[in-house]
Scaffold this motif. Structure first.
Motif, PDB file in Angstrom:
ATOM      1  N   UNK A 144      64.950  74.432 123.213  1.00  0.00           N
ATOM      2  CA  UNK A 144      65.305  74.598 121.843  1.00  0.00           C
ATOM      3  C   UNK A 144      66.671  75.262 121.945  1.00  0.00           C
ATOM      4  N   UNK A 145      67.730  74.741 120.967  1.00  0.00           N
ATOM      5  CA  UNK A 145      68.831  75.317 121.180  1.00  0.00           C
ATOM      6  C   UNK A 145      68.759  76.016 119.532  1.00  0.00           C
ATOM      7  N   UNK A 146      69.060  77.531 119.542  1.00  0.00           N
ATOM      8  CA  UNK A 146      69.085  78.251 118.394  1.00  0.00           C
ATOM      9  C   UNK A 146      68.167  77.646 117.222  1.00  0.00           C
ATOM     10  N   UNK A 147      66.905  77.577 117.435  1.00  0.00           N
ATOM     11  CA  UNK A 147      66.105  77.155 116.249  1.00  0.00           C
ATOM     12  C   UNK A 147      66.085  77.966 115.025  1.00  0.00           C
ATOM     13  N   UNK A 148      66.708  79.289 115.296  1.00  0.00           N
ATOM     14  CA  UNK A 148      66.868  80.498 113.869  1.00  0.00           C
ATOM     15  C   UNK A 148      68.231  80.126 113.249  1.00  0.00           C
ATOM     16  N   UNK A 149      69.046  79.345 113.712  1.00  0.00           N
ATOM     17  CA  UNK A 149      70.294  79.541 113.322  1.00  0.00           C
ATOM     18  C   UNK A 149      70.276  78.791 111.792  1.00  0.00           C
ATOM     19  N   UNK A 150      70.781  79.737 110.828  1.00  0.00           N
ATOM     20  CA  UNK A 150      70.981  79.280 109.226  1.00  0.00           C
ATOM     21  C   UNK A 150      69.735  79.035 108.808  1.00  0.00           C
ATOM     22  N   UNK A 151      68.755  79.550 108.828  1.00  0.00           N
ATOM     23  CA  UNK A 151      67.444  79.600 108.429  1.00  0.00           C
ATOM     24  C   UNK A 151      66.813  80.769 107.848  1.00  0.00           C
ATOM     25  N   UNK A 152      66.086  80.560 106.466  1.00  0.00           N
ATOM     26  CA  UNK A 152      65.645  81.883 106.075  1.00  0.00           C
ATOM     27  C   UNK A 152      64.899  82.494 107.060  1.00  0.00           C
ATOM     28  N   UNK A 153      64.864  83.843 106.899  1.00  0.00           N
ATOM     29  CA  UNK A 153      64.000  84.761 108.027  1.00  0.00           C
ATOM     30  C   UNK A 153      62.577  84.471 107.870  1.00  0.00           C
ATOM     31  N   UNK A 154      61.841  84.154 106.750  1.00  0.00           N
ATOM     32  CA  UNK A 154      60.546  83.786 106.755  1.00  0.00           C
ATOM     33  C   UNK A 154      60.209  82.470 107.198  1.00  0.00           C
ATOM     34  N   UNK A 155      61.325  81.538 107.300  1.00  0.00           N
ATOM     35  CA  UNK A 155      60.920  80.380 108.164  1.00  0.00           C
ATOM     36  C   UNK A 155      61.042  80.570 109.619  1.00  0.00           C
ATOM     37  N   UNK A 156      61.869  81.493 109.794  1.00  0.00           N
ATOM     38  CA  UNK A 156      62.186  81.605 111.341  1.00  0.00           C
ATOM     39  C   UNK A 156      60.982  82.323 111.949  1.00  0.00           C
ATOM     40  N   UNK A 157      60.392  83.302 111.248  1.00  0.00           N
ATOM     41  CA  UNK A 157      59.156  83.693 111.772  1.00  0.00           C
ATOM     42  C   UNK A 157      57.911  82.619 111.852  1.00  0.00           C
ATOM     43  N   UNK A 158      58.019  81.858 110.846  1.00  0.00           N
ATOM     44  CA  UNK A 158      56.686  80.433 110.949  1.00  0.00           C
ATOM     45  C   UNK A 158      57.127  79.704 112.000  1.00  0.00           C
ATOM     46  N   UNK A 159      58.454  79.417 112.260  1.00  0.00           N
ATOM     47  CA  UNK A 159      58.752  78.336 113.441  1.00  0.00           C
ATOM     48  C   UNK A 159      58.406  79.127 114.624  1.00  0.00           C
TER      49      UNK A 159
END
Lengths: 254, 348
Positions: free
Chosen positions: A178-193
């Motif tokens: 996985x390459x930078x799954x948190x990039x450009x995503x709302x923090x709450x979704x980052x946590x969920x992912x």
């Protein structure tokens, strides 16, 4: 959710001797034109692990994944599941069970969500299996089910990331990069992912190689990690050790 | 026979346009204005459907590798010579009744296979080695391929093809035998619906339906769209991108093969220069509809066909290119991405 979406990784019989890594990268070098980006890096990932590669912008993290996926030309050895994949074309790497969720998602913007997922299963032809895996992805990310008939390009960044992960899982990989799954995503979704990656995928046995700029979150969920600086591995250790390492704290967790 | 050849040469002289003859009716006032309009419309739609089939070949290739395949029209031209050779070698023009229909199907399918394979080979030899080169190199390669095909056509035109008298030069237009009876399929008032019109419909419509099904619902079709939208992403999903590109060339080429047989039957003449005219009309149609967009290519083709036919009928044939290019320029000024082209880039 009953069985793992794809936990088919079965380590070699462990009758003594050290386990062989699922992915072994040795002396990986890569150049863009005149500029050498990777100066011979070594990375090992064992079955069932979450391993992360952290480092600053331009350190060569994404390049590493693109080399392993065989999109970029490189020298050095790349072995997956005991066999060399260093001279395979990219589509054959996928058939070996090593799939990448690329940076920026690279979903198909004018294919529907459902079609995107079907393309993830391109290498398969078991219709029933594909359909049941599709339903499992929809259970994992219910928002994708709601948006099944929408074009991929109309999804938000977070939804696109879920789609990209779901699409990669549709090939039933042994290992996910996985390459930078948190990039450009709302923090709450980052946590969920991240939660889904750790507590659903990895818990079911999926091996994961994660590239992240968000070092804190990545190290917390990783068994081991590599710190990459200008194309060299400068540090390696367990996620917990690196979280406490003063050099890492200063450079990446400040 | 002699008459046919003479007629063919006359028609070729009028830029291969059959509809000039119909244009005469409008000015002679033999038909009511309503009937003139309907007749022109029928002719325009028939021509338009043929143009659309060729335009699909341009738009498919552009959609998938962003290349204006300048060789596509000339590929169709070679297909016409292939069809003519098959007709001559097997004597298909002598087959009667059911045999005649079977012969027609044979010529259509054979030419489609020929054009598809040739297009696939052109991609393999002239375009694939340049995949990582600049788009300009690719374009120059396409122009080169076009020249080669034109010269092959000129050479082929000099070979005996058993269907016309000896002594014609290789550059002279060849008469394409009438495999379809000249008797009208239907006549309503004074408006004639020819059997060729019917044939155009019977060939083009099912192919367009089949292509739509292929692109929308089959695995190959979805992979083609995936490769067009994001080749690297497609590669990372295990899709063999080169194979999909090759398949697109084959399909686009074979549609051109079907079209060229119908075109040759419609215009009753074949020449090594016909690829330029066919290609130009179809390319304009693809741009008009929005290049890279399949329904756009069909819409553009039909529009170009009807506009040409109306201009031939109500103005004069010599103004037709002016009208067509004028409309193209207007549309490109006000809608640069064509009628159905994407207005915005997707967010990624």
């Amino acid at each position: 959710m009953t069985s793992a979406v794809s936990a088919t990784s079965s380590p070699a019989p462990q009758s003594g001797g050290p386990r062989a890594p699922l992915l072994r990268v040795h002396g990986l070098k890569c150049s863009y034109g005149q500029a050498q980006v990777l100066h011979g890096i070594d990375i090992e990932v064992f079955a069932g692990e979450i391993v992360s590669i952290i480092g600053a912008n331009g350190a060569g993290k994404s390049t590493t994944l693109m080399c392993v996926s065989r999109i970029n030309r490189s020298s050095g050895s790349i072995e997956f599941n005991g066999a060399s994949i260093a001279s395979l074309p990219p589509e054959q790497v996928v058939r070996q069970g090593l799939v990448q969720v690329p940076e920026g998602r690279r979903i198909f913007p004018r294919l529907t969500v459902r079609e995107n997922l079907e393309m993830g299963a391109f290498i398969r032809s078991d219709k029933d299996g594909i359909e049941s895996d599709l339903q499992r992805i929809f259970e994992m990310f219910p928002i994708l089910k709601d948006r099944a008939l929408q074009q991929g390009g109309t999804l938000s960044g977070g939804e696109q990331q879920m789609l990209a992960i779901g699409r990669a899982l549709m090939s039933r990989p042994k290992m996910l990069m996985m390459d930078e799954p948190s990039m450009g995503i709302a923090p709450i979704l980052v946590a969920k992912i991240f939660d889904t990656v750790k507590n659903v995928l990895n818990a079911q046995g999926m091996t994961i190689l994660l590239v992240e700029q968000n070092a804190n979150a990545a190290l917390r969920m990783s068994n081991r990690a590599y710190v990459l600086e200008t194309g060299n591995v400068v540090l390696t250790g367990s996620g917990q050790d690196l979280l406490r390492d003063p050099r890492v704290r200063e450079a990446y967790l400040g | 026979m002699q008459q046919t050849v003479a007629a063919a040469e006359f028609l070729a002289a009028c830029a291969l346009s059959r509809v000039d003859a119909v244009g005469g009716f409008a000015r002679d006032g033999l038909l009511s204005s309503q009937e003139v309009f309907t007749q022109q419309l029928v002719t325009g739609l028939s021509n338009g459907m043929i143009i659309a089939l060729i335009a699909i070949g341009y738009t498919m290739v552009y959609g998938i590798i962003e290349l204006i395949n300048f060789a596509h029209g000339d590929l169709c031209m070679l297909g016409a010579y292939f069809a003519l050779t098959v007709v001559g070698a097997l004597g298909v023009d002598q087959w009667a009744g059911t045999g005649g229909i079977m012969g027609l199907v044979l010529v259509l399918v054979g030419t489609a296979a020929f054009c598809g394979s040739l297009n696939w080979s052109i991609n393999r030899l002239a375009y694939r080695p340049l995949r990582k080169a600049s788009k300009l190199s690719l374009l120059v390669s396409a122009i080169g391929a076009s020249f080669i095909l034109v010269n092959l056509g000129l050479f082929w035109g000099g070979l005996p093809m058993d269907v016309f008298a000896d002594g014609t030069s290789s550059a002279a237009p060849k008469a394409f035998p009438a495999l379809v009876s000249a008797a009208p399929a239907a006549q309503i008032g004074d408006v004639i619906y020819s059997r060729t019109d019917l044939l155009v419909l019977c060939v083009t419509l099912p192919l367009m339906v089949a292509l739509t099904y292929l692109v929308r619902f089959t695995k190959l079709g979805k992979a083609m769209r995936a490769v067009a939208q994001n080749p690297t992403g497609a590669s990372l999903m295990g899709i063999d991108v080169e194979r999909v590109i090759g398949a697109s060339f084959f399909i686009g080429g074979s549609l051109g093969g079907f079209a060229t047989v119908v075109y040759s039957l419609y215009n009753q003449t074949v020449s090594f220069q016909m690829g330029y005219r066919m290609g130009m009309d179809a390319f304009i149609a693809a741009v008009l509809g929005g290049i890279g967009n399949l329904p756009g290519a069909v819409l553009g083709g039909i529009l170009i066909g009807v506009i040409r036919s109306m201009s031939d009928g109500y103005l004069e044939a010599r103004w037709t290119n002016t009208v067509v290019f004028g409309i193209l320029i207007l549309i490109l000024v006000f809608r640069p991405s064509g009628l159905l082209g994407a207005k915005l880039r997707e967010k990624v």
